[in-house]
Design a protein around this motif. Sequence first.
Motif, PDB file in Angstrom:
ATOM      1  N   SER A   5     -56.604 -22.940 -27.221  1.00  9.75           N
ATOM      2  CA  SER A   5     -56.909 -22.325 -25.828  1.00  9.75           C
ATOM      3  C   SER A   5     -56.284 -23.560 -25.010  1.00  9.75           C
ATOM      4  CB  SER A   5     -58.408 -22.404 -25.863  1.00  9.75           C
ATOM      5  OG  SER A   5     -58.633 -21.956 -24.620  1.00  9.75           O
ATOM      6  N   ILE A   6     -56.416 -23.099 -23.678  1.00  9.22           N
ATOM      7  CA  ILE A   6     -55.907 -24.086 -22.332  1.00  9.22           C
ATOM      8  C   ILE A   6     -57.283 -24.767 -21.611  1.00  9.22           C
ATOM      9  CG2 ILE A   6     -54.799 -23.913 -20.190  1.00  9.22           C
ATOM     10  CD1 ILE A   6     -52.925 -22.981 -22.124  1.00  9.22           C
ATOM     11  N   HIS A   7     -57.268 -25.691 -21.212  1.00 11.98           N
ATOM     12  CA  HIS A   7     -58.304 -26.289 -20.503  1.00 11.98           C
ATOM     13  C   HIS A   7     -58.382 -25.622 -19.184  1.00 11.98           C
ATOM     14  CE1 HIS A   7     -60.585 -29.314 -18.413  1.00 11.98           C
ATOM     15  NE2 HIS A   7     -60.601 -29.991 -19.395  1.00 11.98           N
ATOM     16  N   PRO A   8     -59.735 -25.354 -18.941  1.00 14.00           N
ATOM     17  CA  PRO A   8     -60.186 -24.384 -17.857  1.00 14.00           C
ATOM     18  C   PRO A   8     -59.517 -24.867 -16.643  1.00 14.00           C
ATOM     19  CG  PRO A   8     -62.042 -25.382 -19.143  1.00 14.00           C
ATOM     20  CD  PRO A   8     -60.929 -25.619 -19.599  1.00 14.00           C
ATOM     21  N   ASP A   9     -59.361 -26.057 -16.383  1.00 14.56           N
ATOM     22  CA  ASP A   9     -59.073 -26.742 -15.163  1.00 14.56           C
ATOM     23  C   ASP A   9     -57.517 -26.346 -14.974  1.00 14.56           C
ATOM     24  OD1 ASP A   9     -61.385 -28.105 -14.651  1.00 14.56           O
ATOM     25  OD2 ASP A   9     -60.415 -30.139 -15.148  1.00 14.56           O
ATOM     26  N   LEU A  10     -56.791 -26.053 -15.863  1.00 15.78           N
ATOM     27  CA  LEU A  10     -55.386 -25.843 -15.730  1.00 15.78           C
ATOM     28  C   LEU A  10     -54.852 -24.319 -15.716  1.00 15.78           C
ATOM     29  CD1 LEU A  10     -53.961 -28.462 -18.356  1.00 15.78           C
ATOM     30  CD2 LEU A  10     -54.963 -28.680 -15.895  1.00 15.78           C
ATOM     31  N   GLY A  11     -55.967 -23.477 -16.134  1.00 17.48           N
ATOM     32  CA  GLY A  11     -55.671 -22.055 -16.147  1.00 17.48           C
ATOM     33  C   GLY A  11     -56.034 -21.279 -17.421  1.00 17.48           C
ATOM     34  N   THR A  12     -55.303 -20.237 -17.575  1.00 15.16           N
ATOM     35  CA  THR A  12     -55.583 -19.301 -18.825  1.00 15.16           C
ATOM     36  C   THR A  12     -54.527 -19.187 -19.886  1.00 15.16           C
ATOM     37  OG1 THR A  12     -54.859 -17.222 -17.714  1.00 15.16           O
ATOM     38  CG2 THR A  12     -57.206 -17.890 -17.380  1.00 15.16           C
ATOM     39  N   ILE A  13     -54.712 -18.534 -20.788  1.00 14.32           N
ATOM     40  CA  ILE A  13     -53.438 -18.381 -21.698  1.00 14.32           C
ATOM     41  C   ILE A  13     -52.451 -17.480 -20.987  1.00 14.32           C
ATOM     42  CG2 ILE A  13     -52.823 -16.955 -23.855  1.00 14.32           C
ATOM     43  CD1 ILE A  13     -53.473 -19.450 -24.890  1.00 14.32           C
ATOM     44  N   GLU A  14     -52.943 -16.572 -20.174  1.00 11.17           N
ATOM     45  CA  GLU A  14     -52.039 -15.655 -19.618  1.00 11.17           C
ATOM     46  C   GLU A  14     -51.224 -16.347 -18.430  1.00 11.17           C
ATOM     47  OE1 GLU A  14     -51.039 -12.816 -20.393  1.00 11.17           O
ATOM     48  OE2 GLU A  14     -49.824 -12.212 -18.601  1.00 11.17           O
ATOM     49  N   ASP A  15     -51.813 -17.234 -17.889  1.00 14.87           N
ATOM     50  CA  ASP A  15     -51.038 -18.252 -16.816  1.00 14.87           C
ATOM     51  C   ASP A  15     -49.916 -18.845 -17.738  1.00 14.87           C
ATOM     52  OD1 ASP A  15     -52.950 -17.394 -14.962  1.00 14.87           O
ATOM     53  OD2 ASP A  15     -53.953 -19.209 -14.931  1.00 14.87           O
ATOM     54  N   PHE A  16     -50.275 -19.185 -18.815  1.00 13.15           N
ATOM     55  CA  PHE A  16     -49.351 -20.247 -19.646  1.00 13.15           C
ATOM     56  C   PHE A  16     -47.909 -19.325 -20.206  1.00 13.15           C
ATOM     57  CE2 PHE A  16     -47.655 -21.426 -23.702  1.00 13.15           C
ATOM     58  CZ  PHE A  16     -47.272 -22.604 -23.686  1.00 13.15           C
ATOM     59  N   ARG A  17     -48.692 -18.046 -20.566  1.00 20.04           N
ATOM     60  CA  ARG A  17     -47.295 -16.888 -20.921  1.00 20.04           C
ATOM     61  C   ARG A  17     -46.493 -16.919 -19.799  1.00 20.04           C
ATOM     62  NH1 ARG A  17     -48.557 -14.727 -25.616  1.00 20.04           N
ATOM     63  NH2 ARG A  17     -50.812 -14.922 -26.250  1.00 20.04           N
ATOM     64  N   VAL A  18     -47.142 -16.654 -18.489  1.00 21.92           N
ATOM     65  CA  VAL A  18     -46.386 -16.167 -17.282  1.00 21.92           C
ATOM     66  C   VAL A  18     -45.127 -17.586 -17.212  1.00 21.92           C
ATOM     67  CG1 VAL A  18     -46.218 -15.948 -14.881  1.00 21.92           C
ATOM     68  CG2 VAL A  18     -47.988 -14.660 -16.457  1.00 21.92           C
ATOM     69  N   PHE A  19     -45.787 -18.895 -17.165  1.00 19.23           N
ATOM     70  CA  PHE A  19     -45.098 -19.875 -16.956  1.00 19.23           C
ATOM     71  C   PHE A  19     -43.946 -19.989 -18.029  1.00 19.23           C
ATOM     72  CE2 PHE A  19     -44.505 -24.032 -18.936  1.00 19.23           C
ATOM     73  CZ  PHE A  19     -43.545 -24.571 -18.205  1.00 19.23           C
ATOM     74  N   VAL A  20     -44.124 -19.704 -19.216  1.00 16.47           N
ATOM     75  CA  VAL A  20     -43.065 -19.942 -20.360  1.00 16.47           C
ATOM     76  C   VAL A  20     -42.052 -18.762 -19.880  1.00 16.47           C
ATOM     77  CG1 VAL A  20     -42.501 -19.642 -22.506  1.00 16.47           C
ATOM     78  CG2 VAL A  20     -44.730 -20.802 -21.911  1.00 16.47           C
ATOM     79  N   HIS A  21     -42.426 -17.656 -19.431  1.00 18.59           N
ATOM     80  CA  HIS A  21     -41.696 -16.388 -19.164  1.00 18.59           C
ATOM     81  C   HIS A  21     -40.605 -16.740 -17.842  1.00 18.59           C
ATOM     82  CE1 HIS A  21     -40.290 -12.343 -18.732  1.00 18.59           C
ATOM     83  NE2 HIS A  21     -40.632 -12.378 -17.502  1.00 18.59           N
ATOM     84  N   GLU A  22     -41.269 -17.579 -16.922  1.00 19.95           N
ATOM     85  CA  GLU A  22     -40.689 -17.717 -15.630  1.00 19.95           C
ATOM     86  C   GLU A  22     -39.580 -18.836 -16.075  1.00 19.95           C
ATOM     87  OE1 GLU A  22     -40.460 -16.127 -12.678  1.00 19.95           O
ATOM     88  OE2 GLU A  22     -41.566 -14.458 -13.588  1.00 19.95           O
ATOM     89  N   ALA A  23     -40.023 -19.788 -16.767  1.00 19.35           N
ATOM     90  CA  ALA A  23     -39.054 -20.968 -17.201  1.00 19.35           C
ATOM     91  C   ALA A  23     -37.871 -20.288 -17.726  1.00 19.35           C
ATOM     92  CB  ALA A  23     -39.901 -22.023 -18.201  1.00 19.35           C
ATOM     93  N   HIS A  24     -38.056 -19.543 -18.692  1.00 20.61           N
ATOM     94  CA  HIS A  24     -36.790 -19.020 -19.578  1.00 20.61           C
ATOM     95  C   HIS A  24     -36.074 -17.983 -18.715  1.00 20.61           C
ATOM     96  CE1 HIS A  24     -39.018 -19.351 -23.787  1.00 20.61           C
ATOM     97  NE2 HIS A  24     -38.584 -20.555 -23.157  1.00 20.61           N
ATOM     98  N   LYS A  25     -36.695 -17.480 -17.781  1.00 19.25           N
ATOM     99  CA  LYS A  25     -35.803 -16.672 -16.881  1.00 19.25           C
ATOM    100  C   LYS A  25     -34.993 -17.605 -15.992  1.00 19.25           C
ATOM    101  CE  LYS A  25     -37.796 -13.912 -13.454  1.00 19.25           C
ATOM    102  NZ  LYS A  25     -39.030 -13.340 -12.790  1.00 19.25           N
ATOM    103  N   ARG A  26     -35.387 -18.733 -15.913  1.00 14.74           N
ATOM    104  CA  ARG A  26     -34.368 -19.583 -15.085  1.00 14.74           C
ATOM    105  C   ARG A  26     -33.610 -20.650 -15.944  1.00 14.74           C
ATOM    106  NH1 ARG A  26     -38.867 -18.675 -12.518  1.00 14.74           N
ATOM    107  NH2 ARG A  26     -38.888 -18.502 -10.382  1.00 14.74           N
ATOM    108  N   GLY A  27     -33.580 -20.103 -17.393  1.00 11.64           N
ATOM    109  CA  GLY A  27     -32.722 -21.010 -18.258  1.00 11.64           C
ATOM    110  C   GLY A  27     -33.295 -22.366 -18.656  1.00 11.64           C
ATOM    111  N   ILE A  28     -34.792 -22.537 -18.480  1.00 11.54           N
ATOM    112  CA  ILE A  28     -35.334 -23.726 -18.975  1.00 11.54           C
ATOM    113  C   ILE A  28     -36.247 -23.456 -20.139  1.00 11.54           C
ATOM    114  CG2 ILE A  28     -37.091 -25.396 -17.985  1.00 11.54           C
ATOM    115  CD1 ILE A  28     -35.998 -24.767 -14.994  1.00 11.54           C
ATOM    116  N   LYS A  29     -35.998 -24.217 -21.109  1.00  7.01           N
ATOM    117  CA  LYS A  29     -36.883 -24.199 -22.480  1.00  7.01           C
ATOM    118  C   LYS A  29     -38.178 -25.068 -22.218  1.00  7.01           C
ATOM    119  CE  LYS A  29     -32.870 -23.306 -25.107  1.00  7.01           C
ATOM    120  NZ  LYS A  29     -33.122 -22.004 -25.786  1.00  7.01           N
TER     121      LYS A  29
END
Length: 551
Positions: free
Chosen positions: A76-100
């Motif tokens: 899981s994700i620390h509640p202060d930092l968000g949700t698993i969904e927020d994490f997935r969006v972050f990874v997706h957006e990073a990849h969109k910009r060519g960032i791993k």
Amino acid sequence: MEAGNKSDNFWYKDVVFYELHVRTFCDSNGDGVGDFKGLTTKLDYLQWLDVDCIWLLPFYPSPLKDDGYDVSDFYSIHPDLGTIEDFRVFVHEAHKRGIKVIVDLVFNHVSSEHSWFKEARSHPESQKKSWFIWSDTNKKNISARIIFSDTEKSNWAWDDEAKAYYWHRFYGYQPDLNYDNPEVREEMKNVMRFWLDTGIDGFRCDAVPYIFDRDGTSSENLPETHLFFREGRKMLDEEYPGRILLAEVNQWPTEAISYFGNGDEFHMLFNFPLMPRIFIALAKEHYQPVADIINQTKSIPEACQWAIFLRNHDELTLEMTNDEERDVMWREYAKHPKMRFNLGIRRRLAPLADNDRLRIELLYGLLFSLPGSPLIYYGDELGMGDNIFLGDRNGVRTPMQWSPDKNAGFSSADSEQLYLPVITNPNYHYEAINVYAEKRLPYSLLNWMKNVIGIRKQKKAFGRGYIEILKPSNTKILAFIREYDDERILCIFNLSRHAQYFELNLGQYAGMIPVEMFGNTNFPAIKKEPYSFTLTGHRFMWFELRKNTSV
Ligand code: NOJ
């Protein structure tokens, strides 16, 4: 599964890493703590800076006694930092910009608040009892050193509930997992699968050498430890090709290199032996400390790569130095007792260089041209300061400085509510040291960093090339050649504060033209005779050696 561009499985050899803590980067909801939503809004900045791979420090639920390295739930994700969904969006957006994205995974231990440990300590027949290491006595396995020597007196801690001692290599509230138990090994592989399924590109594996323990040994680097990670690697190659394992192995060169296996264990290791020697070479104004360690660490399997760094979220560790080297480091870089922590120095890069722009550039010049993939610790691209009075290693973990606005633009919370205070020391005040201000100044450290990253990326030789250290006529000069296919780059560094003249024997490149890479400026052709250079204090230059096409 999405995982960035997988076309080149050696991608990790060409990347610039950027290490950050979600908690410290950007707060989107005004609670004083950074979060995944905030971080996602800053991806454009990281893309602009031209970094390629983000290393996220632990973001799991945790009582935060060791800044998240005390994990209480791996899924899981620390509640202060968000949700698993927020994490997935972050990874997706990073990849969109060519960032791993690689994430920190703590293999060795958990928090004493983890349900596994709570269950284990609760009664002797508990199914989780054997997931940890228990003893009636604290006299066993005493040959294992104590890593957190400032706070821990023993690797055993008494548990009143279990009426037994449990084993821990780090803080007392971080019980070690028992890797002799196959259930533990299987569970940690499942944790890996869980995160790999979110599309991440790999792991930074925490505290690797310590996962197995054997009485009468140092309980470091045991064959069983290698075996476990080789199995993990096999799983990765079979089920998630293209993802990587980067290990925290703070060991001497021979032991460290053994974690590359035959190219079938870790893809990458941090070069812990090199890091302090860069600082020692600068303090002693002598090329030898770096030259020696490079010669000891340059032969590694083809599929492997060092991760090289100057600073990270921990103290600048001096575990891989001898007494004489340590004395140099304490004397030069830890003048105030508060700067010391365990066997290291808790300071950021700019303060370590006494905020001297030339020394900072020289250090980065080395980082970006020595063998390996370089790592930037968040904020160090700005020359952020630290606060040695904050306790533990918090002084180097203060909020990222985005602008001269309230809380450095990190958060709209009241300043008292911030997880840590922003830096207001006059020499490093966030009103001047911040992304907004530095972006506007063409000659700021930030713009210089972006430029140097761009120049590095023009040549594969920096990430993939062979290195040959040259013998300078002047020991204050470090000079080497990086070579890959038909690329040849000459790098020269003046480690002294004063101007230096020196000659290099470049006879084997006779006829070639050294082209200075920052200005694309031709220098006189190389001849059979020694080539002479002058560098003013703490300056460095990179030259591409080009064929002379005009003759
Ligand atoms: C290594 C991490 O880098 C450090 O921050 C942490 O305190 C120890 N592992 C223990 O988890």
